[in-house]
Design an enzyme around this catalytic site. Structure first.
Site, PDB file in Angstrom:
ATOM      1  N   ASP A 153       0.845  -1.194   0.000  1.00 45.85           N
ATOM      2  CA  ASP A 153       0.000   0.000   0.000  1.00 45.85           C
ATOM      3  C   ASP A 153       0.882   1.247   0.000  1.00 45.85           C
ATOM      4  OD1 ASP A 153      -2.398   1.361   0.123  1.00 45.85           O
ATOM      5  OD2 ASP A 153      -2.635   1.165   2.285  1.00 45.85           O
TER       6      ASP A 153
ATOM      7  N   GLU B 268       2.989   5.254  -3.684  1.00 40.62           N
ATOM      8  CA  GLU B 268       3.007   6.268  -4.772  1.00 40.62           C
ATOM      9  C   GLU B 268       4.343   6.987  -4.857  1.00 40.62           C
ATOM     10  OE1 GLU B 268       0.471   5.931  -2.507  1.00 40.62           O
ATOM     11  OE2 GLU B 268      -0.647   4.734  -3.942  1.00 40.62           O
TER      12      GLU B 268
END
Ligand SMILES: *[C@@H]1O[C@H](CO)[C@@H](O)[C@H](O)[C@H]1NC(C)=O
Ligand SMILES: *[C@@H]1O[C@H](CO)[C@@H](O)[C@H](O)[C@H]1NC(C)=O
Ligand SMILES: *[C@@H]1O[C@H](CO)[C@@H](O)[C@H](O)[C@H]1NC(C)=O
Ligand SMILES: *[C@@H]1O[C@H](CO)[C@@H](O)[C@H](O)[C@H]1NC(C)=O
Ligand SMILES: CC(=O)N[C@H]1CO[C@H](CO)[C@@H](O)[C@@H]1O
Length: 902
Positions: free
Chosen positions: A481, A484
């Protein structure tokens, strides 16, 4: 002369449309052609509104600023249309210099900048346009600086090379060398047409515009798109990986600069821009596309199709075929952030079991960790977790643990190995000095550093820690997770320096118009180069090493679920659509996201069932369980603080309906698994739009409220609160109601029909012409995999059908590559079902059998049935007036069958 004539014809076209709607201006934006009317009314002499290309793409346009850059300023009522745009005689762009030079696999030509004017400074000249005929259906063309190596995405897409004659495309310059075009040879359709005057190639601003042959354009990601087929209404979408809950027009977690376009004659092609820099694309009504990126090179790949499915097969051949998921990972999965304790988790699992709801996988979100530290578990609130995981495994279930990419640097020295070891090995993303780690803030206490997965040493470090963690928690897969990468600050400490890398002259249309908001400063250093170039590759570079270590740790097929993805991520990872909201809009748009990720080569995809953020409601969650039962990746997931939303928490009725719907999923898993096999081997999509299968039917082009599993199974969910029916479009084929086997009336074809959908039901249809393998369901795939198989044979108008079944042990590595699998092909023709065994390499198939065959769409009750020559007793089959025949048999899966109906 040729050009002039074309213009005249186009203009004439405008006037026609103008006449038809001159007094209904409000309709005009919907009619692309109408936009031409503004040409005469408001801006005499200027290019038509629909052809405008923004000359001031950054905010703050004014007439003064516009004219100063040699562009035209003219207002318009057309929403989103630029007021500052390039004039027909644009003072920008490039022109061809010299002759076309032949190369190994194509040709190259030098382009010179035409004039000295510059939009953002540092223009590069000369540049080279190079065409490479990689395969007969794949063209690469790129624009680069011949004098300096610029950043290129480390994804090699190569082809053997074909001659210009062999290629299905033609690449050429217009006669006057002002345009560069690509045509489909067979039809002459122009797939790509870039005027060189609209080309920009400076150090931090690259722009190219092309017309597209139609407005049926799909793709580009990752965004929450309002429709699957794009609105070519000057919408601009930014692409730059970002921790951003799905919001219209926002750039989300991953980057996929890929689109597919369906040409007016229904041929389809796809185009990839292989570039990882922050970028945006504007979709204009001309119709045209304008790409802008702030680094790297223009590296385009064009895929000729000609069917949508061919396009994706060719695309995934280039970027990497999707991985083969484990069979268990096609089962239903449950998750939430904020169980808070093992007790609450156990209560949830218990009620799922009490209601016998099919359920294969339990996820553990960050609250299982001790103080949100990777590679730990909370020994107070989750005391006994390792033992509990073993208990679930004994029940045939699997588990997934989450790991975040940030590592706190503020634990006592010597007490937190992930940091100490990483520090020693030098694995972090560094500041611009290249030696001190970038320090930001995220979930763990204190400040955090960020592993640089583009660095081989980081891969070593990560592999070691994941292997060691397997001894702590016996995981079956890893969920990565926040990659980015997410950082809760704007850049790392002490903030980003004011330089051209951190603050480039043009920032694409991304949230906050900032490259550092919620992440690291662009001038940070990674092994592959500046974060400026590699930012959107962070999750991508983490996925493959995680896939490899999961395989190594488990000895089984890997499960890796990644939030951030890039071109080619599907080869090693799955994706979910991010932190959605428990809202009806999100339910609807999840279909679009799932269709798009199938175009991106990441077919193992789903949205958080019942929504992640906000509290769900009974009805929304129930409808979402129904739809989510048909996501390839089917997981109910929830955020901390929200009311519980697992399918067992809402009482008997809800549980019963969820169970029934999931049992349908489970019974069709052999079909779904076979689709994944096709995807892994041939690059097929798993979930498809109706357009994908019925491309020549224009009415399907805009449909995104229903979808298909493969070619044959239509899911038409309820998407509105209070609705008890759905308007379903039935393309031209035979369709059968999944529940009753009844044939959809012919009069409904090529039209919408209202289908009843009480709260207990999601409308499902089988397409005639296909054979779907099924298997008696159970509450886990571990159990269902041992059950008998059946075949659903849905006949087309000619009374024919075909299909196949792929089967293996479900979780060994490379069963296909090692030929340890079973593959059967089914054909039904002239009252005769044949099963043909194409591969019998999985011994486990020997103990399995078929126990029934269902045929839909038979015209008459058969008088007799024989199985491999022996007649079957009349009691073994039943026939309904609807044309549905059910035949009970007992035959081994690994024996070829020949069933004749007389
Ligand atoms: C980051 O800095 C460390 C030293 O702290 C060094 O070992 C490593 O090679 C650097 N990595 C990059 C990509 O600059
Ligand atoms: C959501 O539900 C939880 C628990 O039932 C409750 O505490 C919370 O206030 C609710 N949130 C909203 C926004 O209604
Ligand atoms: C589609 O259905 C509508 C309403 O049921 C009907 O009026 C129309 O004629 C149908 N169109 C076609 C092409 O069958
Ligand atoms: C046929 O067999 C399949 C698989 O065993 C089972 O799921 C299905 O319910 C059966 N259908 C009928 C009509 O018995
Ligand atoms: C319900 C849903 O999943 N909506 C959106 C979630 O986010 C993705 C992008 O990550 C969108 O594509 C979905 O439409």
């Amino acid at each position: 002369m040729k050009n002039k004539l074309k213009k005249f014809v186009l203009l004439w076209g405008f006037f026609n449309v103008v006449l038809c709607c001159s007094d209904c201006f409000s309709l005009c934006p919907a009619l692309g052609g109408c936009l031409g009317s503004s040409r005469d009314a408001q801006c005499p002499g200027a290019v038509a509104v629909k052809k405008r290309i923004d000359c001031h793409p950054q905010p703050g346009a004014s007439q003064e600023a516009c004219e100063a850059r040699g562009c035209t300023w003219c207002s318009t009522d057309v929403p989103n249309a630029p007021w500052c745009f390039f004039p027909e005689d644009s003072p920008y762009g490039y022109s061809r210099a010299g002759n076309i030079e032949k190369t190994d696999k194509g040709w190259r030509v030098t382009l010179n900048k035409r004039q000295s004017l510059s939009l953002f400074g540092n223009d590069i000249s000369p540049i080279v346009l190079e065409a490479e005929f990689q395969t007969k259906d794949r063209l690469r063309f790129r624009l680069y600086d011949p004098n300096k190596q610029r950043f290129e995405v480390p994804l090699k897409i190569e082809g053997p090379g074909v001659t210009a004659e062999e290629a299905n495309y033609e690449v050429e310059f217009s006669e006057d060398s002002t345009h560069f075009t690509v045509k489909r040879k067979s039809t002459g359709t122009v797939l790509w047409d870039s005027p060189l005057v609209d080309l920009f190639f400076s150090n931090q601003f690259l722009q190219i515009t092309t017309t597209v042959p139609s407005t049926s354009v799909y793709g580009f990601g990752e965004h929450e798109h309002p429709t699957f087929k794009h609105n070519m209404d000057f919408s601009t979408y930014g692409m730059y990986a970002r921790d951003q809950a799905p919001t219209s027009f926002a750039n989300l977690y991953g980057v996929h600069p890929f689109y597919m376009c369906v040409e007016p004659d229904s041929n389809a092609h796809g185009v990839l821009l292989l570039n990882s820099n922050a970028q945006d694309v504007t979709l204009s009504p001309n119709p045209s596309l304008t790409f802008r990126t702030i680094g790297g090179i223009f590296d385009f790949y064009l895929f000729l199709g000609p069917t949508p499915e061919n396009v994706i097969q060719q695309y995934t051949e280039a970027i990497g075929r999707p991985h083969m998921p484990a069979y268990w990972s096609l089962g239903f999965q449950l998750s939430r952030w904020g169980y808070g304790s093992l007790d609450v988790l156990k209560q949830t699992v218990d009620r799922m079991h009490r209601y016998d709801i099919p359920y294969d996988v339990q996820h553990l979100d960050i609250d299982y960790m001790e103080r949100r530290l990777d590679f730990t578990y909370d020994k107070v609130n989750f005391a006994g977790l390792p033992e509990y995981i073993q208990e679930l495994k004994k029940k045939g279930m699997h588990n997934i643990v989450i790991l975040d990419p940030f590592i706190t640097k503020d634990e006592e020295p010597g007490t937190y190995k992930p940091y100490d070891l990483g520090q020693e090995m030098g694995v972090w993303v560094n500041n611009s000095d290249g030696v001190t780690p970038a320090v930001g803030q995220a979930w763990p206490p204190g400040d955090s550093v960020f592993p640089d997965y583009t660095n081989p040493r980081t891969v070593e470090w990560w592999t070691q820690l994941c292997l060691e963690f397997k001894d702590v928690l016996d995981y079956d897969g890893i969920w990565i997770d926040m990659n980015e990468p997410s950082n809760f600050l704007r850049g790392q400490y002490p903030g980003c320096a004011d330089n051209e890398i951190n603050n480039p002259p043009y920032i694409p249309s991304i949230s906050d118009r900032s490259l550092s908001q919620k992440t690291l400063c662009p001038d940070s250093k990674t092994y592959l180069g500046e974060h400026y170039n590699t930012h959107s590759l962070f999750g991508w570079s983490q996925t493959e090493p995680t896939f490899n270590v999961v395989q190594q740790a488990t000895g089984k097929r890997a499960f890796v679920l990644s939030r951030s993805t890039f071109v080619g991520s599907g080869k090693h990872g799955a994706h979910w659509l991010g932190d959605n909201f428990s809202q009806w809009k999100d339910l609807r748009r999840s279909i679009i996201g799932i269709l798009e990720f199938n175009l991106f080569g990441i077919p193992y995809i789903g949205a958080d069932i019942c929504g992640f953020n906000y509290n769900t409601t009974y009805e929304l969650c129930l409808r979402w369980m129904q739809l989510g039962s048909f996501y390839p990746f089917s997981r109910n997931h929830n955020a901390e603080g929200n009311s519980e939303q697992d399918p067992a928490v809402f009482g008997d009725e809800f549980a019963r309906i969820s169970r029934a719907t999931l049992l349908i999923r489970y019974s069709l898993l052999p079909y779904l698994y076979t689709l994944f096999y096709e995807s892994h081997v041939h690059g097929n999509t798993v979930v498809r739009s109706l357009m994908h299968e019925f491309t020549s039917d224009q009415q399907t082009h805009g449909i995104d409220t229903a979808f298909l599993w493969g070619p044959a199974f239509m899911i038409a969910p309820v998407l509105d609160e209070g609705a008890r029916s759905v308007d379903v479009y039935f393309p031209d084929a035979e369709w059968f109601d999944y529940y009753t086997g009844l044939k959809v009336p012919s009069a409904w074809k090529k039209n919408y029909s209202t289908v009843s959908a009480p709260l207990s039901k999601i409308p499902l249809f089988i397409r005639g012409g296909y054979i779907l393998p099924e298997q008696a369901p159970a509450t886990t795939t571990t159990k269902s995999r041992l059950n008998p198989f059946g075949l659903i044979i849905a006949l087309d108008e000619q009374g024919e059908a075909s299909g196949s079944l792929f089967w293996d042990d479900g979780d060994s590595i490379d069963t296909i590559e090692n030929e340890n699998y079973f593959l059967a092909k089914y054909t039904f023709s002239k009252g005769n079902l044949k099963t043909e065994i194409l591969k019998n390499g999985y011994p486990g198939a020997d103990t399995l059998k078929y126990n029934n065959i269902t045929i839909l769409g038979l015209k008459l009750r058969p008088q007799a049935v024989t199985l491999n020559g022996r007649s079957i007793h009349g009691d073994a089959f039943s026939f309904e007036m609807s044309g549905k025949l059910t035949l009970r048999i007992s035959a081994p899966l690994t024996q070829e069958l020949n069933i004749k109906f007389y």
